[in-house]
Structures are given as structure tokens and as C-alpha cells.
Write an enzyme that holds these catalytic residues in place. Structure first.
Site, mmCIF file in Angstrom:
data_model
loop_
_atom_site.group_PDB
_atom_site.id
_atom_site.type_symbol
_atom_site.label_atom_id
_atom_site.label_comp_id
_atom_site.label_asym_id
_atom_site.label_seq_id
_atom_site.Cartn_x
_atom_site.Cartn_y
_atom_site.Cartn_z
ATOM 1 N N SER A 145 -64.177 -80.543 12.176
ATOM 2 C CA SER A 145 -62.805 -81.317 12.479
ATOM 3 C C SER A 145 -62.314 -81.253 13.760
ATOM 4 O O SER A 145 -62.941 -81.467 14.722
ATOM 5 C CB SER A 145 -61.822 -81.152 11.263
ATOM 6 O OG SER A 145 -60.726 -81.897 11.197
ATOM 7 N N ASP B 235 -65.607 -90.442 5.203
ATOM 8 C CA ASP B 235 -64.603 -89.628 5.693
ATOM 9 C C ASP B 235 -63.030 -90.541 5.710
ATOM 10 O O ASP B 235 -63.032 -91.447 6.268
ATOM 11 C CB ASP B 235 -64.959 -89.105 7.076
ATOM 12 C CG ASP B 235 -63.925 -87.984 7.373
ATOM 13 O OD1 ASP B 235 -62.661 -88.073 7.094
ATOM 14 O OD2 ASP B 235 -64.285 -87.235 8.269
ATOM 15 N N HIS C 44 -64.195 -85.822 4.243
ATOM 16 C CA HIS C 44 -64.200 -85.087 5.261
ATOM 17 C C HIS C 44 -64.782 -83.689 5.015
ATOM 18 O O HIS C 44 -65.447 -83.253 5.944
ATOM 19 C CB HIS C 44 -62.546 -84.947 5.580
ATOM 20 C CG HIS C 44 -62.256 -84.305 6.788
ATOM 21 N ND1 HIS C 44 -62.663 -84.707 8.227
ATOM 22 C CD2 HIS C 44 -61.682 -83.188 7.197
ATOM 23 C CE1 HIS C 44 -62.448 -83.967 9.149
ATOM 24 N NE2 HIS C 44 -61.793 -83.145 8.571
#
Length: 807
Positions: free
Chosen positions: A672, A745, A779
Site C-alpha cells: 500500500s 482492490d 487490498h
């Protein structure tokens, strides 16, 4: 003939060239070596839930990772929700597949009869009297509610109607009654998508600013609106000992909260038109108080959609917010309203005002207090005290106050930077009052409250603690603190007056276990669980907390893992993997604080870099990457890239000086925002042999209304957005980079297109890159095959470009 040979040669050369730059589509799944495979698939330590009276432990077991086939099941992506269209629940849940009980006093364990097989449980909650446990169980077509009777050790399905848990779950009302939400029709009655739409999807705006984050899975068409209404509209149900009663009319509920005296319900329901820009929780809504039969008593507010909420983390809509019941009164509702029109730039002595309105809700709202910062929340007490929290996110500031509920005085107790771990007292300890609601726990005749800090940051590393705080003298006393040589925190306080505690203790070699402790009686601690280390391949791995300084003097730290049997003098420096995640600070002193504990037991997740210590790498996990404001007129990100460089150089140089890391064979990685960091380091430095970037955002113009802790917009700071975007410097990324992204995601800002475009940009400039799109993943990665494949791909990348670089 010559022309034919020439054409064939050209075709061959084009094929060979294309094969060098084109990635394989639908490549077969890989698995990592056995050591990594065994670690990844080790049976997780059971979850622990302890009854409020401290008599029972409920253990919950789950599988390590579900198969990708489960993730591939149909799901709806609408209004910011991911919905299982077959059973009115959320998709992509992690379920508990076994439950069992243990009596703490005797240590005897009990199986639970009547559990569904196979069990897919979630939302596990004890009853108010601790004699029952409820949970939801999902099968293919519906969600049911079960209750475990502690006396009989048996589970029984109590719901006749299936549950709808798309936006809500359930709540215990009393020891025999549970309220929940039911769908209006079976899932097979869902609206069918027409082959030909009624018309185009149209959005419009007339002069109102709508600076919202880049949310995923929004409503996109009138059909989506119909579908959302079908799956989100519910009927409220009261179930008493298996007898179901409908309460009120069907609505799209986002809140159903009982008053402490259980005579009223505070409800929040969504209104049309539905937004195409924000998720369901930010749709226009109305707040209504009903009686216990569902009959409306008082309409509190009509709230607009968050589409028009101002940008900036401390800005709010100029409307009421934070509606909630007072936990210390029978039926009093509270809320706050901004006094500065919701804009922090406006000069104002007070930012927010907090009001209350008591049953029967026909009078004039009463002002309770005003706050100089943004009001956050209040923790009510039993007598004359309540604790009020206010703060400013943009200033990294939080303040704790005492509210005297008799005099109305609001007295400041203390304030601190949110990033200052050393001065963090922890969270206020609460207990259940006579209404069954949580209020502040007090000792010494109500003079002192308790704070529990499960982290306990200190110059010696994390040492959790429990303190008492005198509300009159404002003096804190430490009641207990974790000793050096272990990591232990207070998990629960069974009896605040007697200081009877349950703690969770671990070391780097010993798995976390739970202990009974009594600070008043000072009897010997008693261990109540006996979990073993599930990671045999890590038992002899060496772990240490290292500290070092970057060139401007800020102290950094990280968790260093070295392979089993490694001897630096004999074996020489190792290839290195540095794994990190940047954090912003307004204070250099806060940034330099020591965080973490060397005595934490390493629990492995799908994204952990620690797996690679078994393959001969030195792994520096949680490497500090502070981004610090250089003075009060600056913001942390004003020199983001240079600070990344300083952090990375300091880590590499330290490992080299220790003799454990080969500075010519170092990789950097992150997930991330850590992936964003990785790409920036490769674009702006030549410190690394390779990078691993998972689920990142690389083009900040695609998150134009702010990102992470940056609240300036692209139009306010275009140079900042350009300079912080590694996409802008893709032509400079010549170091090999592995990009991994879940193809579904839904995290704000990290759309899969971020990695797709980043790969194309690097490829277009002749860089070395590999892009892996994991099917059905969001994610974080869940599917067993995808998790194992990612671990294998990352190892292959490290072996080729780091350990064996140049060979």
C-alpha cells in the site's frame, strides 16, 4: 527466396523481442519452498473471548486462508459495499470454523454440541449476563442466528427468518432477547439487470463543491440503485426466546441503538436520491427516535449527503453529527454541532458545541459544553464525571478533558501529540453500569479513573502499563507495568475495584498466552491458556531491535531477523530485504521515539517479509521511515523524497557496519503506502538491487483530494503531487521492480489501474518490471493459492535480482 528467409527472420526476431517484454497471462500458480509453505499454512492460534465475569473462555478456530474458489463466488459491488447476492451478507468474510469453551477456574474444556457442520460463524457476542453466546452462521442461501447456552454447552438456531447483515448485524437487548434485521424478500427476487438500460447514467452538479476521496465500488446506474435498495432495506425483528416480532416499518437502517432504559430506539435510515460519489454510510439520512414498538417519537435531523462535505481532515459539514445516547442516563440523546461553519480556517474561540435532549424529547435542546478543538467523543461516568476527547488531526493534536455533569464545567486534563507515544496514557478503562452500558471505571471512591495502554512506548521499547489518574490532583500513578524481557499487556479488567486483570503475555520465542493477575491480593499469576509456537522454522531465528540515526540526527529503529545458525564473522554479510511503511510527524522528537518491542512474538500474515529469513536473507522489518515537518511553517510531505532517501541510507549503512548486510545486495518492499515508498526509492536513488511493491498507488493525480495524511488537494499543491508520484519518474526506474495487485482492490485510492499504468510506464521506457494481478483479491490477499503464489514470486525476484545479482 531471399525475401522469404528475410521475412521469416523478421518474424522470429519480433517474436523473440515481444517475448522479452510481454508478461504471461494466466500463468499457473506457484508454491514457495517447504519452509515458507509450512509457515504460511501453519494452523493459526485460536482467538480468545473471555466472559465479562471472568469465568469462561470461548476459543474460536479458523483456517489459515480460504481457497480462491471462495473469493470467486458472485458478489455485488455497490454503494461502497461488497455483498453476497445469495444470502444478504457481506462477501469476503473470514469465518470461524470451530468453537469450544473452557472454564477458567477448573481449566476444563468443553465441546459445544449443535454447531452447524461445516461451521461458518462470525459476529460472536456474549449475552449481558454471560450465560449465553450468540453468533451468525452463513450457508449458501441465508444467514441464521444461533445461541450457545453455557449451562448445556449446546448451540441452537433461534432465527426463523434469515438475517440481513449487509449494513447491520444484531444486538442483545436483554438476556433472552436479541434484535436483528431481516430481508423483505428472498434473494431470488432481486431485480434482474435489463439487457437494454432505460437510459444513460447521468450525474450532475450545480455549483456545489464536492471534494471527496476516490472511493471504490460506487453506485453507477439506476439499476445499481434498485439493487442496493433491494439488498439494504430490512425489517427490524425482535426475537425473545425464539419468538419473532416485527418492529416498525422497513427502512435502510444504518443505526439502531437502544436507550439505556430500553424504552426508545435511536435509528438512522438512508434516503434517496442515492449518491454516485460516496459510500452508503455517507448517503443522505434521517435520524429518528422511536418507542420500543417502532412508533416514531421525535425526528432529530435530516442530514445531507457527504458529497458536499469540505475537504481537509478537520473540516466537517455545517450540520449536527455524532448522535448517541448518554450511557449514564435513562434516555438522553446527545450530539454536536460546529460553531465555525465546519471550516477550521475560520477564526473561532470554540469549534464545536455538544447538546442533549431528554425523553420525552419535546423540550428545547440543552447545551452541555463547547470544545476549542474538534469534538471527538465522550465516555460517560456514573456520578459527576465524564471524559471528553477533542483534537485536530491536521495538527496531530488530541486533548482529554473532564466534564462535570453537575456543574457543567469542562476542565482540561492533558493534551499531547498523537504521534507522541511516550506521553500516551492509553485508553480509559470502562465497566458496565446498572443499565448495562459502558461507563468509566473508577477506584478510590470515584476519585480516580484508569487508563490502559496496550503499547506502552518507552525509550526501552514497548512496555505496556495500567495507571490510575486522580481527576482532582491530575496525578497519575502506575499500578502495573510490563517487566523487561517480555511483552505483556492488560487484555481485560474483570473487576476494576479489586484490580483483577487478564493479561496477554508473549516473548520472541513463546506464543502469546493469557494470564490471571490480581494487583490487590498480589497472588501469583495464573496461566489460563497454553498455546504453542506454530512456526517451527522460526524457532532458532535471531531477532533483535536495532536503533540507528539518519544524517539529520533523527533516531530510527527496526526489527532485524537473521537466519538460524548465522555467524557474521564466518558467513559474511547477507543479502537484505528492508520492509517499511512511511509515517508523517510534525515533531522530530516524536519521530525519533522507539516503537515496538524485540520481545513481541512474530505472528505471520500473508504480507509478512519475515518468511525470507528462512531462505538466507537478513530481513529488516518495520524499518522506520518517518517523514517529518522541518519547521512549523512546513508540512511533513514538503520534502518527502529526500527524507525517504535519508531513512533508507541510514538502514543500509547500519546493517553494513554491523557486518550482517551486504550493501550491494539490498531490496526494499512494502504494501500500500509502503509500495508507494518503494517505487519512489527506486525512482530517486540507486541504493537497491530490486523492489517489491504490493497494492500501491503511484500516480497521486488520481487521488486529487488528498491521500494518507496529506490534506492539501492537487490544485492547492500541484508540484507536491507531481514530485511525490513515482509515476512521474517512471523513466528513472531502472532497478527491477515487482508489482503485485489484487484485481478487485477496493481500498480508497489504490485501484488496480495504479499498478497497471505504472507497469506500462516502466515498460514503455525499457525498465525491468514484472506485474502480477491476483484474481479476486482485494487490498489484502486472502486466497490460499494467491497468497502462496505471491510468496513464491517475491522469493524468485529476490533470488534473481538480489542474492544472485550479476551471476
Amino acid at each position: 527466396m531471399i525475401m522469404k528467409k528475410y521475412s521469416a527472420l523478421c518474424i522470429t526476431l519480433l517474436f523473440l523481442y515481444a517475448s522479452r517484454i510481454t508478461i504471461a497471462q494466466d500463468a499457473a500458480y506457484k508454491t514457495p519452498p517447504k519452509d515458507i509453505l509450512d509457515l504460511a499454512l501453519a494452523k493459526p492460534v485460536p482467538g480468545v473471548t473471555i466472559s465479562k465475569n471472568g469465568e469462561w473462555i470461548l476459543f474460536s478456530e479458523r483456517s489459515a486462508y480460504p481457497p480462491v474458489e471462495e473469493l470467486a463466488q458472485p458478489e455485488l459491488k455497490i454503494a461502497g459495499q461488497r455483498i453476497n447476492p445469495k444470502n444478504f451478507s457481506r462477501s469476503r468474510q473470514t469465518f470461524v470454523n470451530n468453537l469450544y469453551l473452557k472454564r477458567i477456574k477448573s481449566g476444563e474444556e468443553y465441546t459445544i454440541a449443535g454447531l452447524p457442520n461445516p461451521l461458518k460463524a462470525s459476529n460472536i457476542r456474549w449475552s449481558p449476563n454471560d450465560k449465553k453466546i450468540a453468533f451468525t452462521h452463513e450457508d449458501q442461501n441465508q444467514v441464521n442466528l444461533y445461541v450457545v447456552d453455557i449451562a448445556t454447552k449446546a448451540a441452537t438456531k433461534i432465527s426463523k427468518q434469515p438475517l440481513n447483515i449487509v449494513l447491520n448485524s444484531y444486538e442483545w437487548y436483554d438476556d433472552n432477547t436479541i434484535w436483528y434485521h431481516a430481508p423483505l424478500q428472498p434473494a431470488i427476487k432481486a431485480p434482474e439487470k435489463p439487457l437494454t438500460p432505460r437510459g444513460p447514467a447521468v450525474q450532475e452538479n450545480y455549483g456545489k463543491a464536492s471534494p471527496r476521496p476516490t472511493y471504490q465500488d460506487m453506485i453507477k446506474s439506476p439499476y445499481d440503485e434498485e439493487l442496493f435498495a433491494f439488498y439494504a432495506t430490512t425489517q427490524l425483528i425482535k426475537n425473545t426466546n425464539g419468538i419473532e416480532t416485527k418492529i416498525g416499518a422497513p427502512y435502510i437502517y444504518t443505526l439502531t441503538s437502544f436507550s439505556p432504559d430500553k424504552k426508545y430506539i435511536l435509528t438512522q435510515t438512508l434516503k434517496r436520491p442515492f449518491s454516485y460519489l460516496v459510500p452508503a454510510q455517507e448517503f443522505a439520512s434521517q435520524l429518528i427516535i422511536t418507542d420500543i414498538t417502532g412508533k416514531p417519537v421525535k425526528k432529530l435531523a435530516d442530514l445531507p449527503s457527504f458529497e458536499t462535505a469540505p475537504s481537509g481532515y478537520d473540516n466537517v459539514q455545517p450540520t449536527p453529527r455524532n448522535y448517541a445516547w448518554r450511557n449514564d442516563r435513562p434516555a438522553v440523546v446527545t450530539w454536536c454541532e460546529p460553531l465555525d461553519s465546519g471550516l477550521i480556517k475560520n477564526q473561532a474561540e470554540y469549534r464545536d458545541a455538544v447538546y442533549q435532549l431528554a425523553a420525552p424529547f419535546s423540550g428545547t435542546p440543552e447545551l452541555l459544553f463547547k470544545t476549542r478543538l474538534r469534538y471527538n467523543n465522550i465516555i460517560w461516568g456514573d456520578k459527576d464525571n465524564a471524559i471528553v476527547i477533542e483534537g485536530l488531526r491536521s495538527k496531530q493534536l488530541v486533548q482529554t478533558n473532564r466534564f462535570n455533569t453537575i456543574t457543567g464545567d469542562l476542565e482540561k486534563l492533558f493534551s499531547r501529540n498523537t504521534t507522541n507515544g511516550y506521553d500516551n496514557p492509553g485508553t480509559v478503562v470502562t465497566r458496565l453500569n446498572d443499565y448495562g452500558k459502558y461507563v468509566t471505571a473508577t477506584i478510590d471512591n470515584g476519585k480516580k479513573i484508569l487508563f490502559n495502554n496496550r503499547t506502552g512506548s518507552s525509550p526501552k521499547g514497548d512496555l505496556p502499563f495500567l495507571i490510575s489518574y486522580d481527576l482532582h490532583t491530575q496525578k497519575a500513578d502506575t499500578l502495573w507495568r510490563c517487566g523487561e524481557g517480555a511483552f505483556e499487556y492488560v487484555d481485560d479488567i474483570i473487576n476494576p475495584g479489586q484490580l483483577s486483570l487478564i493479561t496477554r503475555r508473549e516473548t520472541e520465542k513463546q506464543a502469546p498466552n493469557y494470564w490471571l493477575k490480581n494487583l490487590r491480593l498480589r497472588i501469583a499469576d495464573r496461566q489460563i491458556t497454553d498455546f504453542k509456537n506454530p512456526y517451527h522454522a522460526l524457532e532458532n531465528v535471531r531477532k533483535q531491535k536495532i536503533t540507528y540515526q539518519r544524517e539529520d540526527g533523527i533516531t530510527l529503529s527496526g526489527d532485524l531477523y537473521l537466519p538460524q545458525g548465522y555467524d557474521a564473522a564466518k558467513d559474511g554479510p547477507l543479502p537484505v530485504l528492508i520492509w517499511a511503511y512511511p509515517a508523517e510527524y510534525n515533531s522530530a522528537a516524536d519521530a525519533a521515539q522507539i516503537r515496538g518491542s524485540v520481545h513481541r512474538f512474530t505472528l505471520l500474515s500473508s504480507g509478512s517479509p519475515v518468511y525470507y529469513v528462512t531462505q538466507g536473507y537478513a530481513v529488516l522489518n518495520n524499518a522506520e521511515m518517518p517523514i517529518v515537518a522541518t519547521d512549523t511553517s512546513k508540512k511533513p510531505n514538503d520534502n518527502f523524497v529526500d527524507q525517504l532517501r535519508m531513512n533508507a541510507e541510514a538502514a543500509i549503512n547500519t546493517l553494513s557496519k554491523m557486518g550482517v548486510g551486504d550493501k550491494e545486495r539490498v531490496a526494499v518492499g512494502g504494501h500500500s503506502y509502503g509500495a508507494f515508498m518503494t517505487a519512489n526509492l527506486l525512482a530517486h536513488t540507486s541504493l537497491f538491487k530490486a523492489g517489491i511493491a504490493r497494492s500501491g498507488a503511484y500516480n497521486r493525480t488520481l487521488t486529487p483530494f488528498g491521500f494518507q495524511n496529506e490534506d492539501r488537494t492537487y490544485w492547492q499543491a500541484p508540484a507536491l503531487y507531481h514530485g511525490m508520484s513515482p509515476f512521474s519518474f517512471a523513466d528513472k526506474i531502472t532497478t527491477p521492480i515487482l508489482l503485485i495487485h489484487g484485481d478487485m482492490d477496493n481500498n480508497t485510492g489504490t485501484y488496480p489501474i495504479q499498478s497497471e499504468r505504472m507497469f506500462n510506464a516502466i515498460k514503455g521506457h525499457g525498465g525491468t518490471a514484472r506485474y502480477i494481478s491476483l484474481p479476486y483479491e482485494s487490498h489484502g490477499y486472502q486466497g490460499k493459492e494467491n497468497v502462496l503464489h505471491s510468496l513464491a514470486e517475491q522469493l524468485d525476484w529476490l533470488e534473481k535480482h538480489v542474492k544472485n545479482a550479476g551471476k
